[in-house]
Design an enzyme around this catalytic site. Structure first.
Site, PDB file in Angstrom:
ATOM      1  N   GLY A 253       9.966  52.623 -38.411  1.00  0.00           N
ATOM      2  CA  GLY A 253      10.073  52.091 -37.055  1.00  0.00           C
ATOM      3  C   GLY A 253       8.794  52.219 -36.250  1.00  0.00           C
ATOM      4  O   GLY A 253       8.274  51.248 -35.720  1.00  0.00           O
ATOM      5  N   GLU A 290       9.147  58.148 -29.634  1.00  0.00           N
ATOM      6  CA  GLU A 290       7.748  58.435 -30.001  1.00  0.00           C
ATOM      7  C   GLU A 290       7.035  59.117 -28.826  1.00  0.00           C
ATOM      8  O   GLU A 290       6.246  60.035 -29.023  1.00  0.00           O
ATOM      9  CB  GLU A 290       7.008  57.161 -30.406  1.00  0.00           C
ATOM     10  CG  GLU A 290       7.666  56.348 -31.520  1.00  0.00           C
ATOM     11  CD  GLU A 290       8.099  57.136 -32.732  1.00  0.00           C
ATOM     12  OE1 GLU A 290       7.481  58.175 -33.050  1.00  0.00           O
ATOM     13  OE2 GLU A 290       9.082  56.737 -33.385  1.00  0.00           O
ATOM     14  N   HIS A 293       7.893  62.764 -28.624  1.00  0.00           N
ATOM     15  CA  HIS A 293       7.223  63.572 -29.653  1.00  0.00           C
ATOM     16  C   HIS A 293       5.942  64.206 -29.111  1.00  0.00           C
ATOM     17  O   HIS A 293       5.456  65.173 -29.678  1.00  0.00           O
ATOM     18  CB  HIS A 293       6.847  62.701 -30.854  1.00  0.00           C
ATOM     19  CG  HIS A 293       7.865  62.682 -31.959  1.00  0.00           C
ATOM     20  ND1 HIS A 293       8.473  63.820 -32.438  1.00  0.00           N
ATOM     21  CD2 HIS A 293       8.344  61.658 -32.716  1.00  0.00           C
ATOM     22  CE1 HIS A 293       9.302  63.491 -33.434  1.00  0.00           C
ATOM     23  NE2 HIS A 293       9.244  62.189 -33.609  1.00  0.00           N
ATOM     24  N   GLU A 312      12.034  66.371 -35.505  1.00  0.00           N
ATOM     25  CA  GLU A 312      12.824  65.133 -35.542  1.00  0.00           C
ATOM     26  C   GLU A 312      14.222  65.294 -34.944  1.00  0.00           C
ATOM     27  O   GLU A 312      14.655  64.465 -34.144  1.00  0.00           O
ATOM     28  CB  GLU A 312      12.886  64.574 -36.971  1.00  0.00           C
ATOM     29  CG  GLU A 312      11.534  64.127 -37.531  1.00  0.00           C
ATOM     30  CD  GLU A 312      10.803  63.105 -36.669  1.00  0.00           C
ATOM     31  OE1 GLU A 312      11.415  62.533 -35.743  1.00  0.00           O
ATOM     32  OE2 GLU A 312       9.601  62.877 -36.925  1.00  0.00           O
TER      33      GLU A 312
HETATM   34  N1  B3K Z   1       7.518  60.640 -37.484  1.00  0.00           N
HETATM   35  C1  B3K Z   1       7.664  59.264 -37.887  1.00  0.00           C
HETATM   36  C2  B3K Z   1       8.248  59.097 -39.235  1.00  0.00           C
HETATM   37  C3  B3K Z   1       7.270  59.224 -40.338  1.00  0.00           C
HETATM   38  C4  B3K Z   1       7.896  58.848 -41.651  1.00  0.00           C
HETATM   39  C5  B3K Z   1       6.985  59.132 -42.794  1.00  0.00           C
HETATM   40  N2  B3K Z   1       7.530  58.674 -44.039  1.00  0.00           N
HETATM   41  C6  B3K Z   1       8.447  58.480 -36.887  1.00  0.00           C
HETATM   42  C7  B3K Z   1       9.366  59.253 -36.050  1.00  0.00           C
HETATM   43  O1  B3K Z   1      10.271  59.927 -36.499  1.00  0.00           O
HETATM   44  O2  B3K Z   1       9.184  59.255 -34.871  1.00  0.00           O
HETATM   45 ZN    ZN Z   2      10.532  61.120 -34.810  1.00  0.00          ZN
END
Ligand code: B3K
Ligand code: ZN
Length: 847
Positions: A253, A290, A293, A312
C-alpha cells in the site's frame, strides 16, 4: 527447491538476537543515477561497541572499491561471501568508504532502488537497503544521513530537510529500512501545516504530470492526520517538510520512510469520477497510518523484525482510532472486525498461523501479515480496555518519553504500562506469544431469581503450539430486559482462568449482550436464542453487538440451509426487512446489516462444525438467501432507493458514502429480480465511480454482454480505473466461468504481470474474490494460480509469495480438491530456483 546448503536451517530466531559489535552512526551517500549503472558511494561513520567482526549486508551489488579511513582495503582485510562483507579487523572508530554500482532499471522485484515509469524510487523495508549499498541492514542500527543525488531530472528527493538542489540531511537517527530516494519528472500539490509547537511544515504530494488534479483528498487526509496526532497523542511532526510520492509499481500500500512517504498511486489519487468511496476511505486511512508511523515506528523503531507488531499493531490501532473519530465509531469498528475475521481468523485457523510476535522466520517479508497488523492492533485495543483509557494514555506517554530514539521491544512497551498503571501484565503478554484464535464458551442459567453466566476459554492448537495457558480475555457486556431496555450498562469482565462465572440477582431473566464492541479477538461459542438475538438486533445500545446479533441470525439460517436444507423463515426475513427500512438507523449501518456472511466465512464455519464445505453449494445458497431478502424488500424497494439519494455534487464524506453503500446493496438485490433493468439505468445515470462500479457489478452478475466493452471504451486511458475493470469481471463472473474470464484477461494487451496492482487485479481477484470460481472442481483455478505464481516468482518474489496464501485453507475441502491443491503446492515446492519467499510459504502450507 531453493538453492541452499542441504540440511542448513535458513531460519532466523528471536532467541539468537545479539547487538552488533560495530555500529554505524552516520551515513553519507552520493548517488549518480543511471538506469543500468547507478553509482553509489557510501561513507559510513563506524564505532566499535563490543568484540567481533563487522559483517555488512549487500545483494546484487557490483563492488567497485572499499576503503577504511582513506586507505583501500587489502584482499586479506575482508571477505566477500555471497551477500555479506566481513571486515576482519577494524579500529574502534573509523570511516568505511565503499563504491558500488546497481541497475535500477532491471530491478523488477521492486525492493531497493528501482524504476517505475521513468521515475527512480526505493522500497527498503524490510531488507531492501542491502540492494543499494553495503550496510548493516537491520533496524537496531540507527544513523543520521546526508544524501546527494546527481541526476539530470527535475525532482530529486530524499529523507529529512533539503539543504541544496538534490542534497538532503536527515537529523533524526533512523534504521536503513526508512531510507528513501525519489527522482523523476514529477509535479507537486503543495500546502502547509503549522504544528502545535509553531513549526511551519511544507507539505507536498508528488505525482506524474496530469495526475495533480487527484491529490486533494490525500492532502486533506494528511492535514487531518497531523492535527489528530497532536490532539489525541500529543505528537507533532519534526521536520520542515513532509513529502508523499505516488508510484504505480509498488508491492504494497505505502511506506512510511522518514519525511518521504512513498505510496502505491491507488492510495493517493482520487477524483469523484475515478475513485470509489472505498478508495477515499482507504486513502484517508493509509495516509494517516503512514503519517502516524513517524512516531510509532520512526522515532521509536523496532529492535529486530520479531518486534514488527510493536510498530504495526500500534499504528493500525492508531489509524483505526483516527478513522472512528473521522467517520463514525460504529461502522468503522464493524468494518474492522469484518476484515479481521476474514483475514486474520482465517490465517489463525490454518497452516500459516503464527503468534503476533513470531519466534522465527526464513523471509521476513512473509510476516507482514494480518496477524501482525490486525491482531496486533486488537492486542493494543485489549490493553487499553484492560488498563483503562487513562492508564493507556499514561503508558503511551511514558513510552514516548522513555524510548524516543530507541529501537525497542515488546518488553519495553509493556513495561511502560506496568510502571504507569501498577498492573501486572505477565499473563496479558501471552497475546504476543500464543497463536490461534481463542474460543470462549458462554452458557446462561436462570433459576427464577439468579442469572448466571458460565464462561470457559480454550485456545486451539496451531503449528508448533499445543497446551496453551489461559489468556486474559476482556469481555465487555451489558444486560437488557425482555423489552430491550438496558438494565446494566457496559462493564468489562476480564476472563483470566479457564473457567469462570458471573451471577446477578434479577427480577426476570435478562438478555445478554456480550463481546460488546468486539472487546477481544475471540470466537464466541454461545447458542443464544432467536428471541434474544432479535431483541438485541432491535434494541442493543452497543452498535457492534446489535449488528452482530443480526449477523448471528443470518449465519445460523445459512448454516442450517447448507447442512439441513432448512428454508429461510419469515421471522428472520421480517427482521432483516425491518432493519433495512428503519430510517432511524444510519444508512451505512443498514448496508452492513444487509450484507450476508461471505462465502469464505461460511466455508470456515462449516469446517469448524465438521462439515466439508462445498463452494458451489455455498455460492448458490447465499444467492437464494439474497433472493429471499430481495423479494421481501421488493414492495419497499423504490422508496428505499429513493431515500438513498445524496443531494448536490459528489462528496466523499462518511454520511453520503453510507447512503451510496446502502443504495448499491439495494441495487444488487433489485438486480436479482429485474435481471439488470434498474442497474442499466443506474449505470447510465452515474456521475461518480462509486455508483458506476455498483451498477457495473450488478450488470456483470446479470450477464450483460455489452457492459464490459462499454466500460473499457470509456476508461481505457486510466490505469487505476482499469484495475477495477479487470477485478470486477473476475469476481462477478459465474463460478463456472471465472477461470475462463481470468484466462482471457491475462491475455488482454493491458495485462502486465510485472505491475503488482494489475497482477492482483486478475490473479489475486480469482484467488481471493471468487471462491466458488477458484475452487472449481476441475482444479483449473488452482492450476491458474500456481502457473502465474511460478511465472512471477523469479521477477517479484514478494508479491508471488503473498498471493500464494490463497492456498492456505486447502485442508478444509474434499479429498479431490485437496489432492488437486497438493499437486500444485508440490509442483511449486519442486521448482528449481524457487525464491526464498515462495519456498517458505509453500513449505509452511504443505504437511
Ligand atoms: N511498513 C510498510 C510495510 C512494508 C512491507 C515490507 N514487505 C507499510 C506500513 O505498514 O505502513
Ligand atoms: Zn505500517
Amino acid at each position: 527447491m531453493r538453492d541452499a546448503t542441504p540440511g542448513q536451517d535458513q531460519s532466523v530466531h528471536l532467541k539468537d538476537y545479539a547487538p552488533v559489535p560495530v555500529t554505524v552512526t552516520h551515513v553519507d551517500l552520493h548517488f549518480r543515477l543511471d538506469p543500468l549503472a547507478t553509482r553509489v558511494q557510501a561513507r559510513l561513520t563506524c564505532e566499535r561497541r563490543g568484540p567481533g567482526a563487522m559483517v555488512l549486508n549487500g545483494e546484487d551489488l557490483e563492488t567497485v572499491s572499499l576503503a577504511i579511513d582513506g586507505t583501500p582495503l587489502g584482499a586479506d582485510a575482508y571477505t566477500l561471501d555471497g551477500d555479506t562483507l566481513t571486515l576482519h579487523e577494524t579500529p574502534d572508530a573509523f570511516l568505511l568508504e565503499t563504491e558500488v554500482t546497481i541497475a535500477p532499471e532491471t530491478n523488477k522485484a521492486l525492493s531497493g532502488l528501482y524504476m517505475s515509469n521513468g521515475m527512480y524510487c526505493t522500497q527498503c523495508e524490510a531488507e531492501g537497503f542491502r540492494r543499494i549499498t553495503w550496510m548493516l541492514d537491520r533496524p537496531d542500527v540507527m544513523a543520521t544521513y546526508d544524501v546527494e543525488i546527481d541526476a539530470d531530472l527535475p525532482v530529486l528527493l530524499s529523507n529529512g530537510d533539503e539543504v541544496g538542489q538534490g542534497r538532503w540531511h536527515d537529523p533524526w537517527p533512523k534504521p536503513t529500512y526508512l531510507f528513501a530516494l525519489v527522482a523523476g519528472n514529477l509535479v507537486a500539490t503543495s500546502d502547509s501545516f503549522t504544528t502545535m509547537e509553531g513549526r511551519e511544515v511544507a507539505l507536498n504530494i508528488w505525482v506524474r504530470p496530469g495526475d495533480e488534479g487527484r491529490t486533494a483528498y490525500a492532502m486533506d487526509s494528511l492535514k487531518r492526520s497531523m492535527a489528530w496526532d497532536e490532539r489525541v497523542y500529543g505528537r507533532a511532526y519534526d521536520l520542515s517538510v513532509f513529502n508523499i510520492v505516488a508510484v504505480d509499481d509498488f508491492n504494497m500500500g505505502a511506506m512510511e520512510n522518514k519525511g518521504l512517504n512513498i505510496f502505491n498511486s491507488r492510495y493517493v489519487l482520487a477524483s469523484p469520477e475515478t475513485a470509489t468511496d472505498a478508495d477515499y476511505a482507504n486513502i484517508e486511512r493509509i495516509v494517516a497510518h503512514e503519517y502516524f508511523h513517524n512516531w510509532t515506528g520512526n522515532r521509536i523503531t523496532c529492535r529486530d523484525w520479531f518486534q514488527l507488531c510493536l510498530k504495526e499493531g500500534l499504528t493500525v490501532f492508531r489509524d483505526q482510532q483516527f478513522s472512528q473519530d473521522e467517520r463514525g465509531a460504529a461502522v468503522q469498528r464493524i468494518g474492522d472486525v469484518m476484515a479481521l475475521r476474514a483475514r486474520q481468523f482465517r490465517e489463525d485457523a490454518g497452516p500459516l498461523a503464527h503468534p503476533v510476535r513470531p519466534e522465527s522466520f526464513v523471509e521476513i517479508n512473509n510476516f507482514y501479515t494480518s496477524t501482525i497488523y490486525e491482531k496486533g492492533a486488537e492486542v493494543i485495543g485489549m490493553l487499553r480496555t484492560f488498563v483503562g483509557a487513562e492508564g493507556y494514555d499514561a503508558g503511551v506517554a511514558l513510552y514516548f518519553q522513555r524510548h524516543d530514539g530507541d529501537a525497542a521491544t515488546i518488553e519495553d512497551w509493556l513495561r511502560c504500562f506496568e510502571e504507569a498503571t501498577g498492573r501486572d501484565l505477565s499473563q496479558f503478554k501471552l497475546w504476543y506469544s500464543q497463536a490461534g484464535t481463542p474460543r470462549v464458551k458462554v452458557e446462561e442459567h436462570w433459576d427464577g431469581s439468579t442469572y448466571r453466566i458460565e464462561l470457559a476459554q480454550h485456545v486451539p492448537d496451531t503449528p508448533g503450539q499445543t497446551d496453551r495457558a489461559p489468556m486474559v480475555i476482556p469481555l465487555a457486556f451489558g444486560l437488557l430486559d425482555a423489552s430491550g431496555a438496558e438494565i446494566r450498562a457496559t462493564e468489562v469482565h476480564a476472563l483470566t482462568k479457564v473457567t469462570d462465572s458471573l451471577s446477578f440477582d434479577l427480577p426476570a431473566r435478562p438478555v445478554l449482550s456480550i463481546l460488546r464492541g468486539f472487546s477481544a479477538p475471540v470466537i464466541l461459542g454461545f447458542e443464544q436464542s432467536d428471541a434474544d438475538r432479535l431483541t438485541l438486533l432491535a434494541h442493543d445500545t452497543d452498535p457492534f453487538a446489535r449488528w452482530e446479533a443480526g449477523r448471528a441470525l443470518a449465519k445460523d439460517r445459512l448454516m442450517r440451509a447448507l447442512t439441513q436444507d432448512a428454508p429461510f423463515d419469515d421471522a428472520w426475513l421480517d427482521a432483516v426487512a425491518t432493519l433495512a427500512t428503519d430510517d432511524t438507523a444510519a444508512p451505512a449501518f443498514r448496508a452492513l446489516a444487509l450484507a450476508l456472511p461471505s462465502e469464505e466465512d461460511l466455508a470456515g464455519s462449516l469446517h469448524v462444525a465438521g462439515v466439508v464445505p462445498d463452494p458451489d453449494r455455498i455460492y448458490a445458497m447465499r444467492r437464494s438467501a439474497q433472493l429471499a431478502i430481495a423479494e421481501r424488500l421488493s414492495p419497499a424497494m423504490s422508496d428505499l432507493r429513493a431515500a438513498c439519494t445524496t443531494p448536490g455534487p459528489y462528496d466523499p464524506c462518511a454520511e453520503d458514502a453510507g447512503k451510496r453503500a446502502l443504495s448499491g446493496r439495494l441495487l444488487g438485490l433489485r438486480t436479482l429480480i429485474d435481471g439488470g433493468e434498474a442497474a442499466r439505468a443506474a449505470y447510465a445515470a452515474a456521475d461518480n465511480m462509486t455508483d458506476r462500479m455498483a451498477a457495473f457489478a450488478c450488470l456483470l452478475e446479470a450477464n450483460d454482454d455489452e457492459i464490459a466493452a462499454a466500460f473499457e471504451a470509456d476508461w481505457k486511458h486510466d490505469r487505476l480505473v482499469m484495475d477495477k475493470w479487470f477485478t470486477a469481471q473476475v469476481i462477478h463472473a459465474a463460478p463456472r466461468d471465472a477461470v475462463a474470464v481470468a484466462e482471457r484477461l491475462v491475455r488482454h494487451p493491458d495485462f502486465d504481470a510485472s505491475n503488482p496492482n494489475r497482477f492482483r487485479a486478475v490473479v489475486g481477484a480469482l484467488a481471493a474474490g471468487n471462491p466458488a470460481g477458484f475452487h472449481n472442481p476441475s482444479g483449473a483455478g488452482y492450476a491458474f494460480l500456481a502457473r502465474h505464481l511460478l511465472a512471477l516468482d523469479p521477477v517479484n518474489p514478494q508479491t508471488a509469495a503473498r498471493l500464494s496464501q490463497a492456498f492456505d485453507t486447502w485442508r478444509r475441502y474434499d479429498a479431490d480438491r485437496q489432492a488437486l491443491i497438493e499437486t500444485e503446492l508440490k509442483r511449486m515446492a519442486g521448482t528449481e530456483g524457487l525464491s526464498r519467499d515462495l519456498d517458505e510459504m509453500v513449505g509452511r502450507m504443505l504437511p
